[in-house]
Scaffold this motif. Structure first.
Motif, mmCIF file in Angstrom:
data_model
loop_
_atom_site.group_PDB
_atom_site.id
_atom_site.type_symbol
_atom_site.label_atom_id
_atom_site.label_comp_id
_atom_site.label_asym_id
_atom_site.label_seq_id
_atom_site.Cartn_x
_atom_site.Cartn_y
_atom_site.Cartn_z
ATOM 1 N N TRP A 398 28.481 40.752 34.880
ATOM 2 C CA TRP A 398 28.564 40.322 36.280
ATOM 3 C C TRP A 398 29.917 39.760 36.615
ATOM 4 C CZ3 TRP A 398 25.617 42.579 39.219
ATOM 5 C CH2 TRP A 398 24.290 42.813 38.874
ATOM 6 N N GLY A 399 30.413 38.911 35.706
ATOM 7 C CA GLY A 399 31.729 38.344 35.920
ATOM 8 C C GLY A 399 32.759 39.450 36.028
ATOM 9 N N PHE A 401 32.297 42.532 37.011
ATOM 10 C CA PHE A 401 32.129 43.257 38.274
ATOM 11 C C PHE A 401 32.738 42.490 39.443
ATOM 12 C CE2 PHE A 401 29.131 44.932 41.670
ATOM 13 C CZ PHE A 401 29.729 46.169 41.733
ATOM 14 N N ALA A 402 32.482 41.173 39.481
ATOM 15 C CA ALA A 402 33.001 40.359 40.575
ATOM 16 C C ALA A 402 34.522 40.376 40.569
ATOM 17 C CB ALA A 402 32.484 38.919 40.448
ATOM 18 N N VAL A 403 35.104 40.176 39.386
ATOM 19 C CA VAL A 403 36.557 40.146 39.267
ATOM 20 C C VAL A 403 37.147 41.516 39.589
ATOM 21 C CG1 VAL A 403 38.438 39.859 37.609
ATOM 22 C CG2 VAL A 403 36.548 38.236 37.634
ATOM 23 N N VAL A 405 35.911 43.868 41.600
ATOM 24 C CA VAL A 405 35.861 44.085 43.049
ATOM 25 C C VAL A 405 36.929 43.251 43.747
ATOM 26 C CG1 VAL A 405 34.456 43.798 45.124
ATOM 27 C CG2 VAL A 405 33.439 44.762 43.057
ATOM 28 N N ALA A 406 37.079 41.995 43.322
ATOM 29 C CA ALA A 406 38.055 41.104 43.954
ATOM 30 C C ALA A 406 39.477 41.635 43.760
ATOM 31 C CB ALA A 406 37.931 39.688 43.381
ATOM 32 N N THR A 409 40.160 44.820 45.762
ATOM 33 C CA THR A 409 40.387 44.503 47.163
ATOM 34 C C THR A 409 41.794 43.966 47.394
ATOM 35 O OG1 THR A 409 38.065 43.945 47.218
ATOM 36 C CG2 THR A 409 39.374 43.245 49.080
ATOM 37 N N MET A 412 44.361 46.705 47.052
ATOM 38 C CA MET A 412 44.305 47.616 48.191
ATOM 39 C C MET A 412 45.002 47.009 49.406
ATOM 40 S SD MET A 412 40.934 49.275 49.939
ATOM 41 C CE MET A 412 40.977 49.785 51.655
ATOM 42 N N LEU A 413 44.753 45.720 49.665
ATOM 43 C CA LEU A 413 45.416 45.046 50.782
ATOM 44 C C LEU A 413 46.929 44.999 50.563
ATOM 45 C CD1 LEU A 413 42.928 42.102 51.391
ATOM 46 C CD2 LEU A 413 43.298 44.091 52.862
ATOM 47 N N LEU A 473 43.573 39.695 32.390
ATOM 48 C CA LEU A 473 43.456 38.575 33.316
ATOM 49 C C LEU A 473 43.468 37.234 32.611
ATOM 50 C CD1 LEU A 473 43.214 38.908 36.323
ATOM 51 C CD2 LEU A 473 40.817 38.266 36.108
ATOM 52 N N GLY B 366 32.763 34.773 38.173
ATOM 53 C CA GLY B 366 33.857 35.616 37.698
ATOM 54 C C GLY B 366 34.883 34.789 36.938
ATOM 55 N N GLU B 369 33.663 33.663 33.468
ATOM 56 C CA GLU B 369 33.679 34.662 32.407
ATOM 57 C C GLU B 369 35.082 34.867 31.856
ATOM 58 O OE1 GLU B 369 31.114 35.834 30.799
ATOM 59 O OE2 GLU B 369 29.983 34.471 32.082
#
Ligand code: K
Ligand code: K
Lengths: 483, 483
Positions: A398-399, A401-403, A405-406, A409, A412-413, A473, B366, B369
């Motif tokens: 989960w961690g 996935f969250a990282v 996606v963040a 994003t 991309m910006l 990271l 996130g 982790e």
């Protein structure tokens, strides 16, 4: 940080990597092409640099800890990725900037396969060979190096193994003797490469093309020696050979290891991740074929079938070879294929993406929470292959996935801030963080037309993808550098 | 399922909802406009339909269980959303299809605010008023109905409250006496509405405009009585009043309740969700302002400042009012604002999106982790406001996120299958699943130009968003209907 030991390992790695300039130098010699000098200079420069790093600390022995291992794995990709740019800069052709050379080299070594070059067929043979070899080395780095070479250099093996591979497979200890395991994995990788090269050669490719494309196939890299990629050969047979070897290379190499030891194929079909991997690709292939048929995109239904199979496997495993302008396919097809690349290959394969095992756990967890609404007090453990998955593993997914996606994003910006349009920015980050290669919009054919800053953002995305995000990271957290 | 009781509640709801046709009928009477007949027919039809559902089962008393509660909450939105289409179909103006009428009504009631109408200023006053009132009722539905009205109908209050509100706040019992709480919440909602209307009126709006826009503001709905939305008034003062009330309505109403009871504002700044909410909007506002300034998008720096503040709050809270064509703003701005809508308002506010509390937990998990990679054996509980968050709550947030992303992707592909381009499909799903309203590309100004099938997909997305995904999705699981 135990800098002396870290420098010693990096120095040795660089000296080792410098020897990979010799095969392309040999190709240059045989073909009498313009690349010879560049590879010899790169060989000398990297050997010297490695030696200078290694010599002062060669007798310092410190036991490496987990955090040193992370740093070494990151440096492995970053230092070698950037070093690989040298011959591209020194060679008279192509004429590229430092940024473009670094992009091409990092893209090659991370098995991304995004290119800034055009007219690849007119480059010196040695350069054409070298790009393919970078991919093969990258694939080997994923599968073997971190398990085999680094422990020999005195780095605690399992620690790095753990850093290199994604969370869920941490516990699958292949064998206690890690060097032997690594040797076996290397044999498997080599046998796959040779088989693939022979099959390509038998199907009509020239010798150098066959070797070069087999390098990029088993590494799930996607570089080709032609601008048109696999479309150059215009051969359904070659496409299907490519698809077969991408499929095999996209499967967890621990499965190949078990199959090798037990001389049986049964493991493949018992392993949930492999079953999901094959099911996702099969389902995707059916949808893509059906869509191409119903929209009548190709005049010939047979053409649609093999193009659908080839591109589903090529994009779905994140190889990124193309045999048709799939970015122009109708309706949702380009986006669907890009989304399949996010799932990617199995853990411990040469494929990219978030890995099938993580996708599987995300879906299972999502479904469990829906069921929990109806039965709030039920204890529903998440199981894979009949065994419950420990909570820390699920937390880690989960961690991740969250990282993921963040960071996706944010990058991309950042690309949009640099002037790229939305579709190009989305697809460029997607194609690099998944180590896929080809994008859509302005980066459908190649990455030559975007700015230098955008290229460095995308190189960062390639490293992020190849290092499974967290490994890179963690270096940016204060906790990593504390004490 | 205890169908008799479910029917009884739905019947009562419909009869209650039929009375909401009377205020617009009154507006039609005052203005002598063409809508009167339509509202009277809708009133009669819905009253009769509700009566027919209720009469046969009026004496059946069965205690409702959790799953009946879910069904009722879903039916509340779906049945009332579709029923609200009646006057739009019956009225001579606008001339709309059943699909368009349903889209407009569902978009209104779910406080999405996406419209298929153009020339809104030329419609009968009663229709213009009615659309705004739908939003206000939707906002009330979110805040009050599920806590207040449904328990009075004999549905176990806390169960529904639990179904209506997102996971993390389940435990924040406002007071044991739910009906009283609901009444207080309703007063707060009413006071906000009246204050907002007075402020608009004082700033120069006409009476009906002031009331209508205050309805859409406190509901974070975004419908306007003009095609140009807030740009019609061309007044920085009105924009700032709007921003202020959107901010207040985007905060957890439990905070307003506490502030009301304790006559103190201290709670707001102690609550982590509120602090994150305000920080995100402040950070977003700074980035948007700085980008508009550096790109020189407006000739006037002051114009850029108030447009940046207004749109950051309007899109960030998912209200969706516009005062400028922000979809044409430079670089990443339209995408950045859309991404802020994904975070949305606080839990238990009238805002949409995934809610700030979920976003907060995703980021914290996130980060945890990443830290765990350095300290693998450390037990790092996730804390909010100093207190550890229980694991089931975090699991629920993850499951929510996975399902949200998966459904988002599926609906986007579906829209592309229906012929929408990538940017339009992405933004349309984003604008409806977050209950934001305005999109980009072909749905930047309105949703009239897309096909009927696409509109139904987007209505589903609006329901999904308003029902926090799980509440609707649970109805599609076999486990829900078993036994
Ligand atoms: K690739
Ligand atoms: K809205």
């Amino acid at each position: 940080m135990r800098w002396a030991s870290v420098l010693r390992v990096v120095g040795l790695l660089l000296m080792l990597f410098s020897t990979t300039m010799l095969p392309p130098a040999l190709v240059a010699l045989i073909h009498g092409d313009a690349g010879l000098e560049a590879f010899l200079i790169a060989f000398g420069a990297l050997l010297l640099l490695g030696f200078l790093l290694w010599w002062p600390v060669r007798r310092v022995y410190q036991e490496l800890r987990t955090r040193d291992g992370f740093l070494i794995v990151v440096l492995f990709w970053v230092v070698l990725g950037l070093s690989g740019a040298l011959p591209l800069v020194f060679s008279p052709a192509p004429q590229v900037s430092w940024t473009d050379a670094a992009f091409e080299s990092v893209s090659g070594l991370t098995t991304t396969g995004a290119t800034v070059l055009t007219g690849i067929e007119h480059l010196p043979e040695s350069i054409r060979y070298y790009r393919q070899q970078l991919q093969w080395l990258g694939g080997m780095g994923i599968i073997v190096l971190a398990v085999a070479i680094l422990p020999m250099l005195g780095v605690g093996g399992m620690q790095l193994y753990r850093a290199e591979t994604p969370g869920p497979v941490k516990d699958t200890k292949l064998t206690p003797r890690i060097a032997e395991t690594a040797k076996t994995l290397w044999y498997i990788y080599l046998i796959l490469t040779v088989s693939c090269a022979l099959a390509y050669w038998g199907a009509g490719m020239g010798v150098l093309d066959a070797i070069g494309h087999s390098f990029a196939t088993v590494a799930i890299g996607g570089f080709s020696t032609y601008d048109a990629s696999m479309a150059h050969f215009d051969s359904p047979l070659i496409s299907m050979i490519c698809a077969l070897f991408m499929l095999v290379a996209g499967i967890n190499f621990a499965m190949h290891f078990l199959a090798w030891r037990s001389r049986s194929l049964a493991h493949y079909f018992k392993e949930p991740e492999v079953r999901w991997f094959l099911s996702i690709l099969f389902g995707g292939g059916v949808i893509v074929t059906a869509t191409l048929w119903t929209t009548g995109y190709h005049d010939d239904g047979w053409e649609s079938l093999h193009q659908a199979i080839f591109h589903t496997v090529s994009i779905g495993t994140t190889a990124g070879f193309t045999a048709d302008a799939y970015q122009d396919w109708p309706l949702y097809l380009p986006v669907l294929l890009t989304l399949m690349a996010f799932i990617g290959g199995c853990a411990m394969s040469t494929g990219g993406g978030i890995k099938v095992v993580r996708f599987m756990l995300l879906i299972k967890q999502g479904y469990r929470e829906v069921v929990r609404l109806v039965h709030p007090r039920a204890v529903v453990p998440i199981k894979v292959g009949g065994r419950p998955v420990p909570d820390p593993v699920i937390d880690a997914v989960w961690g991740f996935f969250a990282v993921y996606v963040a960071l996706f994003t944010l990058m991309m910006l950042l690309l949009m801030a640099l002037g790229l349009d939305q579709v190009t920015a989305f697809s460029a980050v997607a194609a690099t963080i998944t180590n896929l290669g080809p994008g859509q919009g302005a980066v459908a054919a190649h990455y030559a037309d975007i700015g230098d800053a955008a290229k460095w953002v995308l190189m960062f995305a390639m490293f992020l993808g190849r290092l499974e995000v967290f490994t890179l990271l963690v270096l940016f957290t204060p906790a990593f550098w504390r004490r």
